[in-house]
Write a protein that holds these residues in place. Structure first.
Motif, PDB file in Angstrom:
ATOM      1  N   LYS A 300      33.892  19.899  70.359  1.00  0.00           N
ATOM      2  CA  LYS A 300      33.103  19.450  69.216  1.00  0.00           C
ATOM      3  C   LYS A 300      32.509  20.590  68.406  1.00  0.00           C
ATOM      4  O   LYS A 300      32.069  20.398  67.265  1.00  0.00           O
ATOM      5  CB  LYS A 300      31.984  18.519  69.692  1.00  0.00           C
ATOM      6  CG  LYS A 300      32.499  17.204  70.253  1.00  0.00           C
ATOM      7  CD  LYS A 300      31.365  16.299  70.723  1.00  0.00           C
ATOM      8  CE  LYS A 300      31.907  14.997  71.286  1.00  0.00           C
ATOM      9  NZ  LYS A 300      30.794  14.098  71.755  1.00  0.00           N
ATOM     10  N   ALA A 301      32.479  21.797  68.989  1.00  0.00           N
ATOM     11  CA  ALA A 301      32.001  22.963  68.232  1.00  0.00           C
ATOM     12  C   ALA A 301      33.039  23.395  67.198  1.00  0.00           C
ATOM     13  O   ALA A 301      32.717  24.103  66.254  1.00  0.00           O
ATOM     14  CB  ALA A 301      31.694  24.118  69.179  1.00  0.00           C
ATOM     15  N   TYR A 302      34.301  22.945  67.395  1.00  0.00           N
ATOM     16  CA  TYR A 302      35.376  23.371  66.513  1.00  0.00           C
ATOM     17  C   TYR A 302      35.896  22.250  65.608  1.00  0.00           C
ATOM     18  O   TYR A 302      36.458  22.538  64.544  1.00  0.00           O
ATOM     19  CB  TYR A 302      36.542  23.914  67.345  1.00  0.00           C
ATOM     20  CG  TYR A 302      36.291  25.280  67.924  1.00  0.00           C
ATOM     21  CD1 TYR A 302      36.780  26.417  67.307  1.00  0.00           C
ATOM     22  CD2 TYR A 302      35.539  25.427  69.077  1.00  0.00           C
ATOM     23  CE1 TYR A 302      36.533  27.674  67.826  1.00  0.00           C
ATOM     24  CE2 TYR A 302      35.270  26.692  69.613  1.00  0.00           C
ATOM     25  CZ  TYR A 302      35.784  27.808  68.971  1.00  0.00           C
ATOM     26  OH  TYR A 302      35.516  29.057  69.473  1.00  0.00           O
ATOM     27  N   VAL A 303      35.767  21.004  66.030  1.00  0.00           N
ATOM     28  CA  VAL A 303      36.312  19.904  65.248  1.00  0.00           C
ATOM     29  C   VAL A 303      35.311  18.759  65.123  1.00  0.00           C
ATOM     30  O   VAL A 303      34.412  18.605  65.944  1.00  0.00           O
ATOM     31  CB  VAL A 303      37.620  19.360  65.878  1.00  0.00           C
ATOM     32  CG1 VAL A 303      38.715  20.417  65.861  1.00  0.00           C
ATOM     33  CG2 VAL A 303      37.377  18.871  67.312  1.00  0.00           C
ATOM     34  N   MET A 304      35.524  17.963  64.081  1.00  0.00           N
ATOM     35  CA  MET A 304      34.709  16.765  63.888  1.00  0.00           C
ATOM     36  C   MET A 304      35.657  15.596  63.614  1.00  0.00           C
ATOM     37  O   MET A 304      36.489  15.657  62.697  1.00  0.00           O
ATOM     38  CB  MET A 304      33.752  16.942  62.723  1.00  0.00           C
ATOM     39  CG  MET A 304      32.898  15.707  62.430  1.00  0.00           C
ATOM     40  SD  MET A 304      31.601  16.043  61.193  1.00  0.00           S
ATOM     41  CE  MET A 304      32.612  16.505  59.784  1.00  0.00           C
ATOM     42  N   VAL A 305      35.557  14.544  64.416  1.00  0.00           N
ATOM     43  CA  VAL A 305      36.402  13.372  64.266  1.00  0.00           C
ATOM     44  C   VAL A 305      35.613  12.272  63.559  1.00  0.00           C
ATOM     45  O   VAL A 305      34.475  11.983  63.905  1.00  0.00           O
ATOM     46  CB  VAL A 305      36.900  12.851  65.642  1.00  0.00           C
ATOM     47  CG1 VAL A 305      37.697  11.558  65.463  1.00  0.00           C
ATOM     48  CG2 VAL A 305      37.748  13.914  66.330  1.00  0.00           C
ATOM     49  N   LYS A 306      36.216  11.684  62.540  1.00  0.00           N
ATOM     50  CA  LYS A 306      35.562  10.592  61.806  1.00  0.00           C
ATOM     51  C   LYS A 306      36.424   9.329  61.908  1.00  0.00           C
ATOM     52  O   LYS A 306      37.626   9.395  61.855  1.00  0.00           O
ATOM     53  CB  LYS A 306      35.401  10.975  60.331  1.00  0.00           C
ATOM     54  CG  LYS A 306      34.425  12.108  60.101  1.00  0.00           C
ATOM     55  CD  LYS A 306      34.264  12.376  58.616  1.00  0.00           C
ATOM     56  CE  LYS A 306      33.261  13.460  58.331  1.00  0.00           C
ATOM     57  NZ  LYS A 306      33.103  13.724  56.890  1.00  0.00           N
TER      58      LYS A 306
END
Length: 306
Positions: A300-306
């Motif tokens: 989660k420090a590298y990607v964000m899922v929506k």
């Protein structure tokens, strides 16, 4: 001129004095714009002068391991650490490593830590030279060094190298607390938080040329020396719905497998892809499988899922 009452004059003078001190402090802080890395090759540094320009400094501790032909403990490591500390310049310390085995990497980390100053805010692996006969094993040695350092300290640990070395040897330094990459022509095309952009800089109080660095990610770099952040266990996405969008918060790479083998194209910060599913590496680390079949980090420090 009519004289003011004594008490009024004292109060007025006090406010003027405080204002002067505030302006002076602001001016001094504003002058601290340079980030340098130093070793014995800079000779005797006048830290009183250098401290007026240095926002942060990174100090060499040693070069290689006992038994290496060019092994050396930096003769100025303590003098420079004490000087920086005395004049309130936040500093980290770096280890120029030359690994040729996992055992060598572990021993290197232990010796480096034992020689480093207790006042260092963070530690750096300087990984830019490869011994003959270790082709294809650099990542294993880097991982062994990092694991050993993690067992010795909870201070931030940073990865340093040249852009070309990282690219040629496909080094994955995402498990470090940040990266410091050298490239003297242009901004590095690999992920970096601190950019070493010249070896011909100048700092007051330091004779001759000195390496200078530019901040790329200010929040990450400041966390190395401000104490605002320590390494925490990564938090991963463990479930997603096919068709969701994932956006890169930092730069990283795509891979052909969930074990992160078969390195593919770089994912730039801000890039968005469509999610297919969550997969896991053989060690159980969650990965995001994209609709194109490739795999990326689920951290989660590298990607964000929506």
């Amino acid at each position: 001129m009519k004289k003011q009452p004594l008490l009024k004059r004292l109060i007025t003078g006090a406010f003027v004095g405080l204002a002067f001190l505030a302006i002076g402090a602001t001016g001094a802080d504003a002058a601290k714009t340079k980030i340098a890395d130093v070793s014995q090759w800079q000779g005797s540094i006048n830290w009183s002068k250098a401290s007026k320009q240095l926002k942060m400094v990174i100090i060499r501790v040693k070069h290689g391991n006992p038994g290496d032909s060019d092994y050396a403990i930096d003769t100025k490591r303590n003098t420079n650490a004490n000087g920086a500390y005395k004049y309130n310049v936040p500093f980290g310390q770096y280890d120029f490593a030359e690994f040729d085995s996992v055992a060598d990497a572990k021993a290197d980390a232990k010796q480096f830590y034992s020689l480093a100053s207790k006042n260092a805010k963070f530690y750096v692996l300087d990984n830019e030279k490869r011994k003959s006969g270790v082709k294809g094993k650099e990542q294993t040695y880097v991982n062994a060094w990092l694991t050993t350092m993690r067992s010795l300290t909870n201070k931030p640990i940073v990865y340093y190298s040249y852009q070309n070395f990282v690219s040629v040897h496909s080094i994955n330094y995402s498990k470090f607390d940040g990266s410091w990459i050298a490239n003297y022509s242009n901004k590095p095309n690999v992920s970096t938080d601190l950019w070493q952009y010249t070896s011909k800089g100048s700092v007051s109080g330091i004779s001759g040329n000195v390496d200078l660095n530019k901040v790329v990610d200010s929040s990450t770099v400041s966390s190395w020396y401000s104490g605002s952040s320590t390494k925490t266990a990564p938090s991963y996405y463990t479930s997603v719905t096919a068709g969701q969008k994932v956006t890169a918060k930092k730069a990283f790479y795509q891979y052909t497998t969930a074990n992160f083998t078969g390195k593919l194209s770089k994912v730039s910060k801000g890039k968005t892809y469509t999610v297919k599913a969550i997969a896991k590496s053989t060690k159980g680390t969650p990965r995001i499988q994209l609709s194109n079949g490739h795999y990326i980090t689920a951290n989660k420090a590298y990607v964000m899922v929506k």
